[in-house]
Design an enzyme around this catalytic site. Structure first.
Site, PDB file in Angstrom:
ATOM      1  N   THR A  68      48.335  35.227  37.371  1.00  0.00           N
ATOM      2  CA  THR A  68      49.525  35.129  36.518  1.00  0.00           C
ATOM      3  C   THR A  68      50.161  36.498  36.283  1.00  0.00           C
ATOM      4  O   THR A  68      49.464  37.524  36.331  1.00  0.00           O
ATOM      5  CB  THR A  68      49.142  34.506  35.158  1.00  0.00           C
ATOM      6  OG1 THR A  68      50.217  34.703  34.225  1.00  0.00           O
ATOM      7  CG2 THR A  68      47.902  35.148  34.565  1.00  0.00           C
ATOM      8  N   TYR A 105      44.370  34.952  27.544  1.00  0.00           N
ATOM      9  CA  TYR A 105      44.690  34.280  28.825  1.00  0.00           C
ATOM     10  C   TYR A 105      44.918  35.324  29.921  1.00  0.00           C
ATOM     11  O   TYR A 105      44.396  35.192  31.035  1.00  0.00           O
ATOM     12  CB  TYR A 105      45.942  33.405  28.640  1.00  0.00           C
ATOM     13  CG  TYR A 105      46.489  32.795  29.919  1.00  0.00           C
ATOM     14  CD1 TYR A 105      45.864  31.713  30.525  1.00  0.00           C
ATOM     15  CD2 TYR A 105      47.653  33.289  30.518  1.00  0.00           C
ATOM     16  CE1 TYR A 105      46.374  31.146  31.697  1.00  0.00           C
ATOM     17  CE2 TYR A 105      48.174  32.733  31.679  1.00  0.00           C
ATOM     18  CZ  TYR A 105      47.531  31.664  32.270  1.00  0.00           C
ATOM     19  OH  TYR A 105      48.040  31.101  33.428  1.00  0.00           O
TER      20      TYR A 105
HETATM   21  N1  LIG Z   1      52.815  26.564  36.273  1.00  0.00           N
HETATM   22  C1  LIG Z   1      53.077  27.856  36.178  1.00  0.00           C
HETATM   23  O1  LIG Z   1      54.226  28.245  35.962  1.00  0.00           O
HETATM   24  C2  LIG Z   1      51.985  28.881  36.348  1.00  0.00           C
HETATM   25  C3  LIG Z   1      52.294  30.237  36.196  1.00  0.00           C
HETATM   26  C4  LIG Z   1      51.285  31.179  36.379  1.00  0.00           C
HETATM   27  C5  LIG Z   1      50.021  30.787  36.741  1.00  0.00           C
HETATM   28  N2  LIG Z   1      49.743  29.458  36.862  1.00  0.00           N
HETATM   29  C6  LIG Z   1      48.383  29.063  37.237  1.00  0.00           C
HETATM   30  O2  LIG Z   1      48.483  28.081  38.242  1.00  0.00           O
HETATM   31  C7  LIG Z   1      47.421  27.142  38.134  1.00  0.00           C
HETATM   32  C8  LIG Z   1      47.952  25.730  38.145  1.00  0.00           C
HETATM   33  O3  LIG Z   1      48.855  25.578  37.066  1.00  0.00           O
HETATM   34  P1  LIG Z   1      49.562  24.190  36.783  1.00  0.00           P
HETATM   35  O4  LIG Z   1      50.901  24.496  36.235  1.00  0.00           O
HETATM   36  O5  LIG Z   1      49.427  23.304  37.960  1.00  0.00           O
HETATM   37  O6  LIG Z   1      48.668  23.670  35.588  1.00  0.00           O
HETATM   38  P2  LIG Z   1      48.162  22.176  35.264  1.00  0.00           P
HETATM   39  O7  LIG Z   1      47.679  22.229  33.852  1.00  0.00           O
HETATM   40  O8  LIG Z   1      49.201  21.180  35.621  1.00  0.00           O
HETATM   41  O9  LIG Z   1      46.923  22.017  36.264  1.00  0.00           O
HETATM   42  C9  LIG Z   1      45.649  22.488  35.964  1.00  0.00           C
HETATM   43  C10 LIG Z   1      44.682  21.314  36.076  1.00  0.00           C
HETATM   44  O10 LIG Z   1      43.370  21.794  35.780  1.00  0.00           O
HETATM   45  C11 LIG Z   1      42.680  20.783  35.062  1.00  0.00           C
HETATM   46  N3  LIG Z   1      41.644  21.419  34.257  1.00  0.00           N
HETATM   47  C12 LIG Z   1      41.813  22.219  33.178  1.00  0.00           C
HETATM   48  N4  LIG Z   1      40.617  22.608  32.695  1.00  0.00           N
HETATM   49  C13 LIG Z   1      39.681  22.050  33.499  1.00  0.00           C
HETATM   50  C14 LIG Z   1      38.252  22.087  33.512  1.00  0.00           C
HETATM   51  N5  LIG Z   1      37.571  22.764  32.591  1.00  0.00           N
HETATM   52  N6  LIG Z   1      37.601  21.387  34.462  1.00  0.00           N
HETATM   53  C15 LIG Z   1      38.290  20.690  35.410  1.00  0.00           C
HETATM   54  N7  LIG Z   1      39.636  20.615  35.445  1.00  0.00           N
HETATM   55  C16 LIG Z   1      40.324  21.296  34.499  1.00  0.00           C
HETATM   56  C17 LIG Z   1      43.728  20.075  34.221  1.00  0.00           C
HETATM   57  O11 LIG Z   1      43.384  18.740  33.898  1.00  0.00           O
HETATM   58  C18 LIG Z   1      44.981  20.178  35.107  1.00  0.00           C
HETATM   59  O12 LIG Z   1      45.189  18.963  35.812  1.00  0.00           O
HETATM   60  C19 LIG Z   1      46.631  27.536  36.897  1.00  0.00           C
HETATM   61  O13 LIG Z   1      45.530  28.309  37.340  1.00  0.00           O
HETATM   62  C20 LIG Z   1      47.597  28.415  36.120  1.00  0.00           C
HETATM   63  O14 LIG Z   1      46.911  29.391  35.343  1.00  0.00           O
HETATM   64  C21 LIG Z   1      50.694  28.501  36.673  1.00  0.00           C
END
Ligand SMILES: NC(=O)c1ccc[n+]([C@@H]2O[C@H](COP(=O)([O-])OP(=O)(O)OC[C@H]3O[C@@H](n4cnc5c(N)ncnc54)[C@H](O)[C@@H]3O)[C@@H](O)[C@H]2O)c1
Length: 332
Positions: free
Chosen positions: A119, A164
């Site tokens: 991130t 975070y």
């Molecule tokens: N969406 C963004 O803009 C963004 C920006 C920067 C970084 N990220 C990173 O990208 C990745 C994906 O993000 P996203 O937007 O798809 O998020 P999201 O929340 O839609 O997907 C993450 C998934 O992980 C699952 N999860 C959470 N904790 C868990 C656990 N302990 N065990 C098993 N499953 C678990 C959740 O149920 C969820 O479906 C993450 O690592 C996030 O930090 C996303």
């Protein structure tokens, strides 16, 4: 190719799994504990395409790795909200930092590289110390970074991070230490996203507008981000997987990449609301949230050069598409 996707029923995981399935010729295993609201609907979508899914806590995924024997692990499962990391830093650490080293070590046993979504929060408050210029609807960098953005060499040290930001940075360092790739993502958006007030702001605001609810903005609404459509993010992640596995490009292993839409895809909260017909006077304003960045956009030239990649979905087109998708999926 065999790909394991953690967080596979999340927003990015679902988009990647669907794309890999469409390309064909790959075995995909998605895992998720379905804790994110909306993931249960994404699971239905995965199942409709016969994509394998295993409901699993992240701590149990390392145990699956020796059996599934993936060629690549896309590690997306995470505690994703800065706000929750502030109230529950230990839980945030356990999922993002400890959860990641366990995945990395298990993948290392079978020599499978990990491709990780880090991130922009790894840069912490250093970003907020840069000189800014204020315009009517947005803030922007002043001086040499204007129009160019933050590159991978920007300092991650000597600054305050949110929990975070720390836990994702720790995860990133383990991934890179053991030959994986860390993508420091800005703000991704697209179909299969269920934005909440703490994460996924474009989707969250679309939902509020469609439901006819008041929108609360934290800060002055002039904060800008370089938004990246999920199709473009997935395109990059797939190219990275191919480069390491099929083309044996070891020089990309251990690297960090700043990944966003770049300057041409920057938008502020006020500008987004205005695009969707909500002007400033109709919005509700609250105090800034801890460590929020007034300006973040990144220099994506390293990812562009290494993977012959370029975002293809302009923000206006992508945002229109997100609005339509959100309207058609109000049950989520
Ligand atoms: N969406 C963004 O803009 C963004 C920006 C920067 C970084 N990220 C990173 O990208 C990745 C994906 O993000 P996203 O937007 O798809 O998020 P999201 O929340 O839609 O997907 C993450 C998934 O992980 C699952 N999860 C959470 N904790 C868990 C656990 N302990 N065990 C098993 N499953 C678990 C959740 O149920 C969820 O479906 C993450 O690592 C996030 O930090 C996303």
């Amino acid at each position: 190719m065999r790909a394991l996707i953690t967080g596979g029923a999340g927003f990015i995981g679902t988009n990647l799994a669907l794309k890999l399935a469409e390309i064909g010729n790959q075995e995909i295993l998605t895992t998720d504990n379905l804790s994110r609201r909306g993931s249960e609907f994404n699971l239905e979508t995965l199942q409709s395409k016969d994509i394998s899914f295993k409901k699993s806590e992240l701590e149990d995924v390392p145990g699956l790795i020796p059996y599934f024997k993936p060629d690549v692990v896309y590690h997306f499962a995470a505690q994703v909200a800065v706000t929750d990391s502030v109230t529950s830093p230990k839980r945030d650490f356990d999922i993002n930092a400890k959860g990641t080293i366990d995945i990395v070590l298990a993948a290392r046993e079978i020599l499978a590289p990990v491709i990780y979504t880090s991130t922009n929060k790894v840069f912490g408050d250093n970003v907020n110390e840069l000189p800014l210029e204020e315009f009517k609807t947005r803030w922007d960098f002043q001086g040499e970074l204007k129009g160019k953005g933050i590159n991978e060499d920007f300092s991650i040290d000597s600054s305050h991070h949110t929990p975070y930001g720390i836990s994702k940075l720790v995860g990133e360092m383990y991934v890179r230490e053991y030959g994986g790739i860390a993508n420091r993502c800005s703000c991704m958006y697209g179909p299969h996203q269920n934005g909440i007030v703490d994460q996924g702001w474009l989707s969250h605001i679309a939902k509020k507008i469609i439901a006819g609810e008041k929108i609360t903005i934290y800060g002055d609404g002039k904060q800008i981000r370089d938004v990246l459509h999920s199709d473009d993010a997935i395109d990059l992640f797939i190219k990275q997987g191919k480069a390491i596995i099929s083309q044996g490009k070891e020089e990309f292993q251990g690297q960090a990449y700043n990944v966003g839409g770049g300057y041409e895809n920057t938008i502020s909260l006020l500008e987004l609301c205005s695009m969707w017909g909500k002007e400033k006077k109709e919005l509700n304003f609250e105090n800034w949230r801890p460590a929020d960045q007034k300006v973040f956009y990144c220099d994506i030239s390293k990812a562009q050069e290494h993977f012959d990649w370029k975002p293809q979905v302009g923000y206006k087109q992508g945002i229109d598409q997100l609005y339509q998708w959100t309207k058609e999926n109000q049950h989520i």
